[in-house]
Design an enzyme around this catalytic site. Structure first.
Site: not given
Length: 117
Positions: A32, A87, A96, A100, A102
């Site tokens: 990140d 998220n 974005v 994805h 994290h």
């Protein structure tokens, strides 16, 4: 499948540089750019899905989440512990809109409870 205006699709295509942690034919894991912990790695499917609710096939979700352990091993946090976050949409602060995961770790996380360490 790719979305032309998607930042993560461009990273997957190699059009935007990233610090790769892991890559295979289906996923890419990279650091990140604004880490929240000493380890903050993102894992994205190479196919574009806006978010986890975007009709992602079960096998794709399973593969994505099975990659989490590989990344935790590579980053050296598999045994000490890590947090996995996805998220979804704007209210959850998905910045974005490409699915994805994290993976965060590398230091103790504060639970908000001062009695816990």
């Amino acid at each position: 499948m790719r979305k032309e205006d998607c930042l993560f699709c461009k990273i997957v295509a190699g059009e935007i540089p990233s610090t790769k942690v892991y890559e295979d034919e289906r996923v890419l894991a990279f650091e990140d750019v604004s880490p929240q912990m000493p380890v903050h790695t993102l894992i994205v499917p190479k196919d574009h899905y806006d978010n986890i609710g975007d009709g992602v096939p079960d096998e794709e979700l399973g593969y994505l989440f099975n990659t989490v352990r590989k990344v935790a091993d590579i980053k050296g946090i598999a045994e000490s512990g890590y947090r996995v976050i996805v998220n979804t949409n704007n209210d959850a602060q998905q910045s974005v809109h490409h699915l994805h995961v994290h993976v965060l770790g590398g230091a103790p996380m504060n639970s908000g409870d001062p009695s816990r360490k």
